[in-house]
Design a protein around this motif. Structure first.
Motif, PDB file in Angstrom:
ATOM      1  N   UNK A 219      48.869  31.949  43.884  1.00  0.00           N
ATOM      2  CA  UNK A 219      47.452  31.650  43.608  1.00  0.00           C
ATOM      3  C   UNK A 219      46.694  31.420  44.907  1.00  0.00           C
ATOM      4  N   UNK A 220      47.309  30.703  45.853  1.00  0.00           N
ATOM      5  CA  UNK A 220      46.642  30.433  47.118  1.00  0.00           C
ATOM      6  C   UNK A 220      46.580  31.677  47.995  1.00  0.00           C
ATOM      7  N   UNK A 221      47.597  32.550  47.878  1.00  0.00           N
ATOM      8  CA  UNK A 221      47.561  33.811  48.630  1.00  0.00           C
ATOM      9  C   UNK A 221      46.415  34.707  48.168  1.00  0.00           C
ATOM     10  N   UNK A 222      46.056  34.591  46.887  1.00  0.00           N
ATOM     11  CA  UNK A 222      45.010  35.455  46.322  1.00  0.00           C
ATOM     12  C   UNK A 222      43.612  34.833  46.421  1.00  0.00           C
ATOM     13  N   UNK A 223      43.528  33.638  46.989  1.00  0.00           N
ATOM     14  CA  UNK A 223      42.234  32.948  47.096  1.00  0.00           C
ATOM     15  C   UNK A 223      41.741  33.007  48.534  1.00  0.00           C
ATOM     16  N   UNK A 224      40.618  33.709  48.807  1.00  0.00           N
ATOM     17  CA  UNK A 224      40.087  33.760  50.178  1.00  0.00           C
ATOM     18  C   UNK A 224      39.549  32.388  50.602  1.00  0.00           C
TER      19      UNK A 224
END
Length: 732
Positions: A219-224
């Protein structure tokens, strides 16, 4: 109603609004400072950012991203909590994130006046007052300009009144935005608006595991990083806790053992609107807007001061030494917005008083015939405000007038003051005259008007009044003369010397004025061809007026002058050499210039009357159909503007030029060439054309006779054209 609302809200709330505005202006500097000192943004994921910060500061508890892009990390240094600004490129602290004492002090002052929730409500009241002032001020600006279409026209007046109008125009958008956003934020704080989506309920079950590498959480990898608001880490040693993430899109929880998204709430419309309005109000994330709003707020104390000065000056103005109302035989009531009509009333009062009359002068709002026990005549001098409305000193008059019984033995005259270029020309005065006729008031004089504060119109009406009263006075109204300037001559052209009729075209440089003078209306007045320059000759305080042959855009002031036998001013002007100067001022003459549009214009003049007509042609860069008929003595001695007229015809600024010479083998006058070209003139008038005549009175009379004969077959009269604003004279 709107004026009273604007005035009293401003007077009552001035101190509060000044405090709020100045503190807001000071606070607007901090977002800019923050934007300038924030490390460069990185196009990375939240996972990568959090991993970098955790590697440098393992005790990190929370990461926040401000609208400006500044990243702040909260962690421990030993047992002391610390907050630091982070360089996202490395994850290292680059400075303290603590708010300065000054900023905290200003924030508390701006939000609550140091009074907690009570202070917040007071400040909200100030925002409401500011909104009311901004909206009422906007309506007043539109009305004073003559309608919404004219609201961007240059402000009228001078001094504090003009400064108030100019600054309010510039500041209004910012003040409206600041007050609206402040009211929204206050309403949200006190729960008067719908709630945002908020965080979802904390999940009842978690994996119970701990220690996941934050860089591996999907989830954090996909959040800019650009969408992050905050990321809170789970409490150390608590397996039941979870990561909490807030972004522009919503808020949720992430399992600290397996990285799964446990719960999520999307942000609703209220969250988005509130966040956006907070950014608009504070400038956080839009530093340039914050500075603009700060500049707008800085205008508030200036507006308060100028508004108070205008109000005090209005209350303190003396209206002449008039007789008591119960002893006066003549009552003059004035309806005025800017104060100019009071000057005409004073001129009338003095003239009637010199004839032995007892004259009382007052505002139309004081209309009360029961008090005028000795009065035999009532004279109403009524200006019109905005779109046909009552001016300030006539508030409530028309309603009172209609319900008051006619006073027997009291005759009435109504004189309207207005500007014929406005659609509702003298609209209020006309309403009063109609109401008087409907109620059956005895008429002292028929209803009449004064256009653009014309002393000539006023004198003409005064002669009618004198005849009606059987008296022998003349109303010579002298408006307050504006500031005079030194105009330096830069060039002259001479004509007519060999026939003892010295005529010169004089060109003066424009005086330099400061920005402050332009802002307060004390600069040299902007002018157009056809306006007037008042020249003060040496040894006299009485100005002589000359029609202008140029406009401000031309970069110079130009006039045509013929030396008159015994003429004090013309003798001095015709002797003037380049480098020498005269004392002068400019007066607007909007009734004598081409109307807007593309319809044809017929220019008729003789002698130095060619000056303003040449100025109209010079300004006709759009090649509007413009026909010049010009009379002079001889081409060898009096061919004024000969070269320019030829060039302007070639360029299309003049459609045609016809000249009459009175001192040649075949003498002719301008009315002769008009009759010769009568068929074309008739067609031009039928097409909606306008006629402008400039020159001596005898010439103008001959031209009027010729035009009347030309237009009679079409059923058109000069009186009709004048009423339609299609015929105007500038004669001397």
């Amino acid at each position: 109603m709107i004026r009273s609302l604007h005035r009293w809200f401003g007077l009552v709330a001035a101190a509060l609004l000044t405090v709020i505005a100045l503190s807001g202006t000071a606070l607007s500097v901090f977002p800019t400072s923050e934007a300038l000192t924030t490390p460069a943004a990185q196009q990375i994921s939240v996972a990568k950012l959090a991993a970098r910060i955790q590697a440098v500061e393992p005790t990190v508890e929370q990461i926040r991203r401000a609208p400006s892009g500044r990243i702040t990390a909260y962690y421990f240094d030993g047992d002391q909590p610390v907050s630091s600004v982070i360089d996202p490129a490395t994850g290292t602290p680059v400075g303290s994130a603590d708010t300065s004492g000054l900023e905290r002090w200003l924030t508390d002052l701006h939000r609550s006046l140091f009074l907690g929730d009570t202070g917040r409500l007071v400040v909200a009241g100030g925002a409401a007052a500011m909104l009311t002032l901004a909206l009422s001020g906007l309506l007043l600006l539109a009305r004073r300009a003559g309608g919404w279409r004219h609201i961007l026209k240059p402000a009228k007046g001078t001094g504090d009144r003009r400064l108030h109008a100019v600054i309010s125009r510039l500041a209004l958008p910012g003040l409206l935005l600041s007050s609206l956003t402040a009211l929204w934020m206050t309403a949200a704080t006190f729960g008067y608006l719908p709630e945002g989506a908020g965080a979802p309920p904390f999940p009842s079950e978690v994996s119970g595991a701990t220690g996941i590498q934050i860089a591996s959480i999907t989830v954090l990898q996909e959040t800019p990083v650009g969408t992050l608001r905050s990321l809170s880490f789970p409490a150390a040693g608590d397996a039941t806790d979870a990561f909490t993430i807030k972004t522009d899109a919503g808020e949720g929880y992430i399992d600290q053992g397996n990285g799964e998204l446990l719960a999520w709430n999307d942000a609703n419309w209220f969250d988005r609107v509130t966040n956006f309005l907070a950014m608009l109000h504070t400038g956080q994330g839009m530093a340039w807007l914050g500075l603009l709003l700060g500049l707008s707020a800085l205008s508030v104390p200036i507006l308060c001061w100028t508004g108070l000065a205008v109000w005090l000056r209005g209350r303190g103005e003396r209206r002449g030494a008039s007789a008591p109302a119960n002893h006066a035989d003549t009552i003059i009531l004035v309806g005025s917005e800017g104060g100019a009509t009071w000057g005409f009333a004073e001129t009338l009062r003095k003239s009637l008083s010199e004839q032995g009359m007892q004259v009382h002068v007052g505002p139309m709002s004081s209309f009360n015939p029961a008090r005028w026990t000795s009065a035999r005549r009532l004279i109403l001098l009524a200006a019109t405000y905005g779109d046909g409305e009552a001016p300030a000193s006539a508030r409530g008059f028309i309603e009172c007038f209609r319900r008051t019984p006619v006073r027997q033995g009291l005759s009435l005259a109504v004189l309207g003051f207005g500007d014929r270029s406005f659609p509702a020309y003298c609209g209020f005065a006309a309403d009063v005259a109609r109401a008087a006729e409907e109620k059956g008031w005895d008429t002292l004089l028929p209803y009449d008007t004064v256009d653009r504060q014309s002393p000539q119109d006023f004198a003409r009406w005064g002669r009618d009044l004198a005849r009606t009263l059987g008296l022998g006075f003349e109303l010579n109204h002298l408006p307050t003369r504006p500031k005079a300037w030194e105009l330096s001559l830069i060039a002259r052209r001479d004509y007519g010397a060999n026939v003892q009729a010295t005529t010169v075209i004089l060109r003066f440089s424009l005086p330099k004025t400061s920005f402050r003078q332009r802002l307060t209306g004390k600069a040299f007045l902007r002018f157009e061809a056809g306006d007037l320059v008042g020249v003060l000759p040496e040894g006299s305080d009485v100005p002589r007026f000359y029609s202008l042959a140029s406009g401000t855009k031309d970069g110079f002031l130009e006039i045509c002058v013929r030396k008159q036998p015994g003429g004090l001013c013309s003798r001095q002007l015709t002797a003037l050499e380049p480098g020498q100067s005269v004392t002068a001022f400019v007066r607007s003459n909007p009734g004598f210039r081409p109307a807007r549009g593309r319809k044809p214009v017929i220019l008729i003049g003789a002698g130095t009357g060619l000056g303003p007509l040449a100025g109209f042609a010079r300004a006709n860069k759009a090649s509007r159909p413009m026909y010049l008929y010009f009379g002079t003595r001889h081409p060898a001695s009096d061919a004024l503007y000969a070269e320019e007229l030829s060039n302007w015809k070639t360029e299309g600024r003049l459609a045609d030029v016809a000249t009459a010479f009175s001192r040649t083998a075949n003498p002719a006058y301008v009315q002769d060439i008009l009759r010769k070209d009568g068929a074309r003139i008739g067609k031009l008038i039928a097409a909606g054309g306008q006629i402008l005549v400039c020159g001596g009175r005898e010439m103008a009379a001959g031209v009027a006779t010729a035009l009347s004969d030309i237009l009679a077959p079409q059923g058109v009269s000069l009186a009709t054209l004048k009423a339609e604003g299609r015929y105007a004279e500038d004669v001397y």
